[in-house]
Design a protein around this motif. Structure first.
Motif, PDB file in Angstrom:
ATOM      1  N   TYR A 338       0.751  -1.325   0.208  1.00 40.91           N
ATOM      2  CA  TYR A 338      -0.074   0.076  -0.059  1.00 40.91           C
ATOM      3  C   TYR A 338       0.879   1.281  -0.024  1.00 40.91           C
ATOM      4  O   TYR A 338       0.573   2.273  -0.672  1.00 40.91           O
ATOM      5  N   LEU A 339       1.981   1.072   0.704  1.00 37.36           N
ATOM      6  CA  LEU A 339       2.836   2.643   1.118  1.00 37.36           C
ATOM      7  C   LEU A 339       3.538   2.566  -0.439  1.00 37.36           C
ATOM      8  O   LEU A 339       3.708   3.873  -1.066  1.00 37.36           O
ATOM      9  N   ALA A 340       3.747   1.556  -1.018  1.00 40.49           N
ATOM     10  CA  ALA A 340       4.355   1.689  -2.371  1.00 40.49           C
ATOM     11  C   ALA A 340       3.479   2.278  -3.461  1.00 40.49           C
ATOM     12  O   ALA A 340       3.715   2.944  -4.215  1.00 40.49           O
ATOM     13  N   ASN A 341       2.091   2.111  -3.292  1.00 41.15           N
ATOM     14  CA  ASN A 341       1.373   2.308  -4.261  1.00 41.15           C
ATOM     15  C   ASN A 341       1.114   4.124  -4.121  1.00 41.15           C
ATOM     16  O   ASN A 341       0.723   4.950  -4.975  1.00 41.15           O
ATOM     17  N   VAL A 342       1.101   4.352  -2.780  1.00 42.43           N
ATOM     18  CA  VAL A 342       0.800   5.771  -2.673  1.00 42.43           C
ATOM     19  C   VAL A 342       2.063   6.563  -2.906  1.00 42.43           C
ATOM     20  O   VAL A 342       1.962   7.564  -3.624  1.00 42.43           O
ATOM     21  N   THR A 343       3.239   5.817  -2.778  1.00 41.61           N
ATOM     22  CA  THR A 343       4.527   6.660  -3.270  1.00 41.61           C
ATOM     23  C   THR A 343       4.352   6.782  -5.025  1.00 41.61           C
ATOM     24  O   THR A 343       4.963   7.805  -5.302  1.00 41.61           O
ATOM     25  N   LYS A 344       3.874   5.551  -5.782  1.00 40.16           N
ATOM     26  CA  LYS A 344       3.790   5.934  -6.963  1.00 40.16           C
ATOM     27  C   LYS A 344       2.826   6.875  -7.330  1.00 40.16           C
ATOM     28  O   LYS A 344       3.216   7.512  -8.375  1.00 40.16           O
ATOM     29  N   SER A 345       1.692   7.075  -6.499  1.00 35.06           N
ATOM     30  CA  SER A 345       0.785   8.171  -6.918  1.00 35.06           C
ATOM     31  C   SER A 345       1.518   9.406  -6.954  1.00 35.06           C
ATOM     32  O   SER A 345       1.491  10.181  -7.946  1.00 35.06           O
ATOM     33  N   ASN A 346       2.189   9.700  -5.819  1.00 29.71           N
ATOM     34  CA  ASN A 346       2.859  10.915  -5.858  1.00 29.71           C
ATOM     35  C   ASN A 346       4.050  10.953  -6.878  1.00 29.71           C
ATOM     36  O   ASN A 346       4.106  12.141  -7.519  1.00 29.71           O
ATOM     37  N   LEU A 347       4.928  10.209  -7.187  1.00 24.54           N
ATOM     38  CA  LEU A 347       5.602   9.955  -8.314  1.00 24.54           C
ATOM     39  C   LEU A 347       5.120  10.235  -9.672  1.00 24.54           C
ATOM     40  O   LEU A 347       5.635  11.288 -10.215  1.00 24.54           O
TER      41      LEU A 347
END
Length: 434
Positions: A338-347
Motif C-alpha cells: 500500500y505504501l508503495a502504491n501511495v508513493t507511486k501516486s506521488n511520483l
C-alpha cells in the motif's frame, strides 16, 4: 474537435556541403579526424541521453517496497523523533545523509525556532531536513538560490509523538505517523534523480508538526520570502496502512484533502492528482475529500496554503487511532504494498508537473448559445495544451483531449450549461475556464 492556433511547420533546408579531406567513410564522403571524433562524441552523448530518459510508467515500476520498509524501520528504530528530543537530530542527520548519497541531490538541515507553546516548555532551535534536485538550467547550491525558480515540493514530517510518555525521552516510534511520508519522499528522490526535469523538486522531512505545524510554517514563510515559485505541495502524512482494527480495509485508494480559496489552486491540484493517478495506475486511485483536512485536525500542507501555495494532503482511507501518538505505531502494522502504491501516486504527479509547460492565461468559455463547448485562452509559444471537462455535479474530470499548440478549441456536443471546462499545459494543473 475544432482547433485554431499553433506554430507553423518549417521545412529543414540543407545547403551544399564543401569538399572535405581526411578519412573516407563507407558512404564515400570525406571527413577529417577531428570531425570524426566530434561526431562519435556527440553520438555517444545522444545515445546516453536516450538511455537515461525514461517514461513515467517506467519510473513508477522502480518504486521499491523493500526500500520503503527499510527506511521506515530505520526511522522507527530511534528511541524517539520528538522535536524536543536530542535523538531528533540523529534521525535528521541520517535522513540528510540518505539524500546526500543520491547523485544530483543536495540536502541541508534547515534551522528554525520552535516557539514556546502548550507542548513546548521554552523556545528551542530545531532542525528539519530539506533536500532538492535542481531543475534544468539551474545550479542552486542553497535554498536561497531557488529564488525565481519553479518548484515542486513533496514530503512528510520526520518528528514523532507519544502522548503517554515524556516527550523528550520516551519511546515514540512513529512508523506510520509519519516515517511513512518521509520514506515516500526519499524514494521519489531516488527515482527522480535519475534524469533531469525542467522544475526543481524539493524533498522534505519536516519537524515541529506534532507541536503545531511549526516546521512547515517556517519553511512556507521562507519559500515565500525567498521568491520560490512553488507550484505544488504534496504532503504525505500517515500513508502506510490499509486498514484499522474496526475491520475497515481500503487497499486500492488513498485520500487527498484540499481546500478551496482565491489565494491558491489547491482544489484543482487535487483534481489533477486524481486524473493523473487514474491515467498512470491501474487498480489504485484517489479518493478526493473536499476539506482542508480531517475534521478538527491539521497537517503540514496547511501553512503552505496559507502562504498562497497550492497544497494538498495524502492520507490513508481508514486510520487506526490507537496507533497514532502511541508506542503501538510500529512497522509491523503497516502495509508495504500500500505504501508503495501511495508513493507511486506521488511520483506520477511529480513526473507530470516537473516537465509541464507554462499554464494558459485568461481561459474563457464562449458566451454563444450552442450545443458545443467553445474555449479561448492566451497561449505561450511552443506549448501544447489539453482541454478538460466535467459535469457540474462531478468532482473529477470526466473527459479530456489534447489540442496541441492551440489558442482556442471546441468540444462538440458538450455544452457549457451542464459542464465545467478547463485548459492546462500538457502535464500541468488545469486552469478553470470562466
Amino acid at each position: 474537435m475544432i482547433l485554431e492556433g499553433g506554430a507553423a511547420n518549417h521545412a529543414t533546408v540543407f545547403s551544399r556541403q564543401p569538399k572535405l579531406r581526411g578519412t573516407k567513410t563507407i558512404a564515400g564522403t570525406f571527413i577529417n579526424k577531428d570531425e570524426l571524433r566530434i561526431m562519435l562524441l556527440v553520438g555517444l552523448v545522444i545515445s546516453m541521453a536516450t538511455i537515461t530518459l525514461q517514461s513515467t510508467p517506467d519510473l513508477l515500476k522502480q518504486i521499491d517496497a523493500k526500500r520503503l520498509r527499510s527506511a521506515v524501520e530505520k526511522l522507527a528504530s530511534f528511541q524517539t523523533r520528538n522535536t524536543l528530543s536530542e535523538t531528533l537530530n540523529d534521525a535528521a542527520k541520517w535522513l540528510q545523509s540518505e539524500y546526500q548519497n543520491i547523485p544530483g541531490v543536495q540536502a541541508t538541515l534547515f534551522e528554525y525556532i520552535l516557539p514556546k507553546s502548550r507542548r513546548v516548555p521554552d523556545d528551542k532551535k530545531v532542525v528539519e531536513v530539506v533536500a532538492w534536485l535542481n531543475g534544468s538550467g539551474s545550479n542552486a547550491k542553497s535554498l536561497e538560490e531557488l529564488r525565481g525558480q519553479r518548484v515542486l515540493l513533496i514530503g512528510g514530517h520526520l518528528d514523532s509523538l507519544n502522548l503517554q510518555v515524556d516527550a523528550a525521552t520516551g519511546r515514540a516510534p512513529g512508523a506510520n505517523d509519519d516515517a511513512s511520508g518521509a520514506a515516500a519522499a526519499l524514494e521519489c528522490a531516488r527515482i527522480m534523480a535519475k534524469q533531469k526535469w525542467s522544475r526543481a523538486v524539493v524533498f522534505v522531512g519536516l519537524t515541529g508538526e506534532e507541536q503545531g505545524l511549526h516546521g512547515s510554517r517556517a519553511l512556507a514563510k521562507f519559500a515565500k520570502a525567498n521568491g520560490w515559485i512553488l507550484e505544488a505541495v504534496l504532503s504525505n502524512d500517515t500513508v502506510g496502512s490499509s486498514g484499522n482494527k474496526a475491520g475497515q480495509t481500503e487497499k486500492k485508494r488513498v485520500r487527498v484533502f484540499s481546500d478551496e480559496a482565491e489565494s491558491h489552486n489547491s482544489r484543482e491540484l487535487a483534481r489533477f492528482i486524481e486524473w493523473t493517478v487514474r491515467k498512470h495506475m491501474k487498480g489504485f486511485g484517489i479518493k478526493l475529500v473536499n476539506r482542508a483536512d480531517r475534521f478538527g485536525r491539521g497537517g503540514d500542507h496547511t501553512p503552505f496554503a496559507q502562504e498562497g501555495f497550492s497544497a494538498v494532503r495524502f492520507i490513508e482511507v481508514h486510520e487506526e487511532y490507537t496507533r497514532q501518538h502511541t508506542p503501538d505505531d510500529l512497522p509491523e502494522f503497516m502495509d508495504w504494498t500500500y505504501l508503495a502504491n501511495v508513493t507511486k501516486s506521488n511520483l506520477a504527479v511529480l513526473c507530470e508537473l516537473a516537465n509541464a509547460g507554462p499554464a494558459p492565461i485568461d481561459v474563457r468559455v464562449a458566451r454563444d448559445q450552442s450545443h458545443d463547448g467553445s474555449l479561448t485562452w492566451k497561449s505561450v509559444a511552443r506549448t501544447k495544451y489539453v482541454v478538460f471537462w466535467r459535469s457540474t455535479t462531478s468532482p473529477i474530470w470526466e473527459g479530456s483531449v489534447p489540442v496541441g499548440e492551440a489558442f482556442k478549441a471546441t468540444v462538440p456536443k458538450v455544452n457549457k450549461d451542464d459542464h465545467f471546462f478547463a485548459v492546462g499545459a500538457v502535464g500541468g494543473i488545469p486552469v478553470l475556464a470562466k
